[in-house]
Design an enzyme around this catalytic site. Structure first.
Site, PDB file in Angstrom:
ATOM      1  N   ASP A  21       0.921  -1.128   0.049  1.00  0.00           N
ATOM      2  CA  ASP A  21      -0.124  -0.219   0.003  1.00  0.00           C
ATOM      3  C   ASP A  21       0.988   1.029   0.138  1.00  0.00           C
ATOM      4  OD1 ASP A  21      -2.585  -1.173  -0.275  1.00  0.00           O
ATOM      5  OD2 ASP A  21      -2.455  -1.634   1.936  1.00  0.00           O
ATOM      6  N   ARG A  27       2.950   6.227  -2.883  1.00  0.00           N
ATOM      7  CA  ARG A  27       3.873   6.837  -3.392  1.00  0.00           C
ATOM      8  C   ARG A  27       3.944   7.164  -4.810  1.00  0.00           C
ATOM      9  NH1 ARG A  27       5.994   5.011   1.113  1.00  0.00           N
ATOM     10  NH2 ARG A  27       6.524   2.776   0.324  1.00  0.00           N
TER      11      ARG A  27
HETATM   12  P1  NAP Z   1       4.661   2.850   6.657  1.00  0.00           P
HETATM   13  O1  NAP Z   1       4.732   3.604   7.976  1.00  0.00           O
HETATM   14  O2  NAP Z   1       5.663   1.963   6.105  1.00  0.00           O
HETATM   15  O3  NAP Z   1       3.387   1.716   6.886  1.00  0.00           O
HETATM   16  C1  NAP Z   1       2.153   2.108   7.624  1.00  0.00           C
HETATM   17  C2  NAP Z   1       1.469   0.539   7.160  1.00  0.00           C
HETATM   18  O4  NAP Z   1       0.158   1.079   6.754  1.00  0.00           O
HETATM   19  C3  NAP Z   1       1.946  -0.445   6.375  1.00  0.00           C
HETATM   20  O5  NAP Z   1       1.644  -1.672   6.708  1.00  0.00           O
HETATM   21  C4  NAP Z   1       0.861  -0.105   5.054  1.00  0.00           C
HETATM   22  O6  NAP Z   1       0.777  -1.171   4.229  1.00  0.00           O
HETATM   23  C5  NAP Z   1      -0.404   0.406   5.743  1.00  0.00           C
HETATM   24  N1  NAP Z   1      -1.174   1.002   5.066  1.00  0.00           N
HETATM   25  C6  NAP Z   1      -0.808   1.971   4.078  1.00  0.00           C
HETATM   26  N2  NAP Z   1      -2.254   2.463   3.633  1.00  0.00           N
HETATM   27  C7  NAP Z   1      -3.067   1.667   4.154  1.00  0.00           C
HETATM   28  C8  NAP Z   1      -4.481   1.593   4.008  1.00  0.00           C
HETATM   29  N3  NAP Z   1      -5.120   2.299   3.180  1.00  0.00           N
HETATM   30  N4  NAP Z   1      -5.145   0.614   4.494  1.00  0.00           N
HETATM   31  C9  NAP Z   1      -4.529  -0.299   5.578  1.00  0.00           C
HETATM   32  N5  NAP Z   1      -3.289  -0.065   5.489  1.00  0.00           N
HETATM   33  C10 NAP Z   1      -2.674   0.782   4.944  1.00  0.00           C
HETATM   34  O7  NAP Z   1       4.270   3.894   5.808  1.00  0.00           O
HETATM   35  P2  NAP Z   1       3.760   3.812   4.377  1.00  0.00           P
HETATM   36  O8  NAP Z   1       3.682   2.346   3.748  1.00  0.00           O
HETATM   37  O9  NAP Z   1       4.386   4.816   3.523  1.00  0.00           O
HETATM   38  O10 NAP Z   1       2.198   4.184   4.173  1.00  0.00           O
HETATM   39  C11 NAP Z   1       1.868   5.421   4.586  1.00  0.00           C
HETATM   40  C12 NAP Z   1       0.664   5.635   5.660  1.00  0.00           C
HETATM   41  O11 NAP Z   1       1.129   4.937   6.712  1.00  0.00           O
HETATM   42  C13 NAP Z   1      -0.010   6.837   5.961  1.00  0.00           C
HETATM   43  O12 NAP Z   1      -0.930   7.205   5.082  1.00  0.00           O
HETATM   44  C14 NAP Z   1      -0.552   6.308   7.333  1.00  0.00           C
HETATM   45  O13 NAP Z   1      -1.689   6.113   7.307  1.00  0.00           O
HETATM   46  C15 NAP Z   1       0.116   5.367   7.881  1.00  0.00           C
HETATM   47  N6  NAP Z   1       0.720   5.486   9.272  1.00  0.00           N
HETATM   48  C16 NAP Z   1       0.407   4.528  10.258  1.00  0.00           C
HETATM   49  C17 NAP Z   1       0.823   4.707  11.533  1.00  0.00           C
HETATM   50  C18 NAP Z   1       0.037   3.899  12.572  1.00  0.00           C
HETATM   51  O14 NAP Z   1      -0.910   2.982  12.354  1.00  0.00           O
HETATM   52  N7  NAP Z   1       0.572   4.116  13.760  1.00  0.00           N
HETATM   53  C19 NAP Z   1       1.657   5.786  11.769  1.00  0.00           C
HETATM   54  C20 NAP Z   1       2.339   6.491  10.860  1.00  0.00           C
HETATM   55  C21 NAP Z   1       1.632   6.220   9.233  1.00  0.00           C
HETATM   56  P3  NAP Z   1       2.142  -1.868   3.240  1.00  0.00           P
HETATM   57  O15 NAP Z   1       2.757  -2.524   4.430  1.00  0.00           O
HETATM   58  O16 NAP Z   1       1.344  -2.553   2.359  1.00  0.00           O
HETATM   59  O17 NAP Z   1       2.943  -0.581   2.616  1.00  0.00           O
HETATM   60 MN    MN Z   2       4.999   0.564   3.738  1.00  0.00          MN
END
Ligand code: NAP
Ligand code: MN
Length: 267
Positions: free
Chosen positions: A51, A56
């Site tokens: 995701d 990105r």
């Molecule tokens: P990351 O910190 O590497 O990943 C955050 C996780 O969120 C990854 O497992 C990613 O999946 C998953 N994810 C992203 N979009 C999703 C969606 N729409 N539904 C369910 N899961 C989703 O960051 P990243 O991969 O660049 O993703 C950016 C997103 O991370 C931000 O938009 C934010 O929503 C999320 N995030 C979450 C937290 C938290 O939960 N505490 C904190 C910071 C950011 P993949 O492993 O498949 O990439």
């Molecule tokens: Mn990721």
């Protein structure tokens, strides 16, 4: 004959790069031209990764209008539709037109500062408004033209339905079916004392209402984080958060079911 251009993006894991090579060969054999850039002639964007990679790709192509399909080499993959084992079936369904388009809404933050800066940021998952380092922030919050609360805490997150299963869910927000057109405003560590009162649960806004955020002190540095990419501002007068007119056109095939993905990820 018109060239059929497919733009392919990947993250840099070995499995993604390997699948890119396999897929490129299959597409070229069928008469497509592949590219590692997006242009106005691109008929389809393919993103190989998780995701995060899809997010990105959407940003690096500046929220493209053509359809985008994700091949999942990450974890569960809410955006990602195709398993690397099914590349042939994917190409054949694509050519037969056996797919649907899931049009995902995005969220926009428009920021105005004392120095005359007027920026806007788009999020497919969310827009987060937070303070610097570990300081709490104090924000005046209005919905439409009605002042609602003075928020104190770490920040607020405004999630799209598609983003509801990401950071929003970790914060205790609700899972929203992407067929609903709304924004979810979720507080991050809201303070609730005799000194400060903030909502402690998420609130849902219909498409026609905007959320206005005014920092109590314009000396504070405020960060706007769209899908994990942060920009800091000083002297912020106002941040207006709305559903944007920009949509992301995700391609889905016959077995797609949002609630099945939810079940597989969380239960
Ligand atoms: P990351 O910190 O590497 O990943 C955050 C996780 O969120 C990854 O497992 C990613 O999946 C998953 N994810 C992203 N979009 C999703 C969606 N729409 N539904 C369910 N899961 C989703 O960051 P990243 O991969 O660049 O993703 C950016 C997103 O991370 C931000 O938009 C934010 O929503 C999320 N995030 C979450 C937290 C938290 O939960 N505490 C904190 C910071 C950011 P993949 O492993 O498949 O990439
Ligand atoms: Mn990721």
């Amino acid at each position: 004959m018109k060239k059929r251009i497919v733009s392919i993006f990947t993250n840099d894991t070995d499995i993604s790069l390997k699948n890119r090579d396999v897929l490129m060969k299959k597409l070229i054999d069928r008469g497509y031209e592949t590219s590692d850039e997006y242009s106005a002639d691109t008929e389809l964007i393919i993103c190989i990764g998780g995701d995060g990679a899809l997010i990105r790709t959407v940003h690096s192509c500046n929220f493209p209008q053509c359809p985008i399909i994700g091949i999942n080499t990450g974890h569960l993959g809410f955006f990602q539709e195709i398993s690397p084992d099914n590349l042939d079936a994917f190409i054949s369904d694509y050519e037969k037109g056996e797919y649907s388009i899931q049009s995902l809404s995005t969220v926009k933050a428009a920021v105005v500062t004392e120095d005359g800066v007027r920026d806007s940021h788009l999020g497919l998952n969310e827009i987060l408004i937070k303070g610097r380092h570990s300081y709490s922030i104090h924000l005046g919050i209005s919905i439409g033209n009605t002042p609602i609360e003075r928020f104190s805490g770490d920040g607020i997150l405004v999630a799209t339905p598609a983003g509801s299963t990401a950071y929003n869910y970790s914060l205790g927000g609700s899972i929203v079916d992407p067929r609903l057109k709304l924004l979810q405003v979720t507080p991050i560590a809201p303070m609730n004392t005799t000194a400060y009162r903030s909502f402690t649960s998420s609130i849902l806004l219909p498409a026609e209402l905007s959320l206005s955020v005014t920092p109590e002190s314009s000396d504070d540095i405020i960060f706007i984080v769209n899908d994990g990419m942060e920009t800091g501002y000083s002297g912020v007068i106002k941040i207006e958060v709305t559903i944007s007119d920009t949509h992301v056109q995700l391609m889905r095939f016959k077995n797609y079911d949002f609630w099945n993905k939810v079940k597989t990820k969380f239960l």
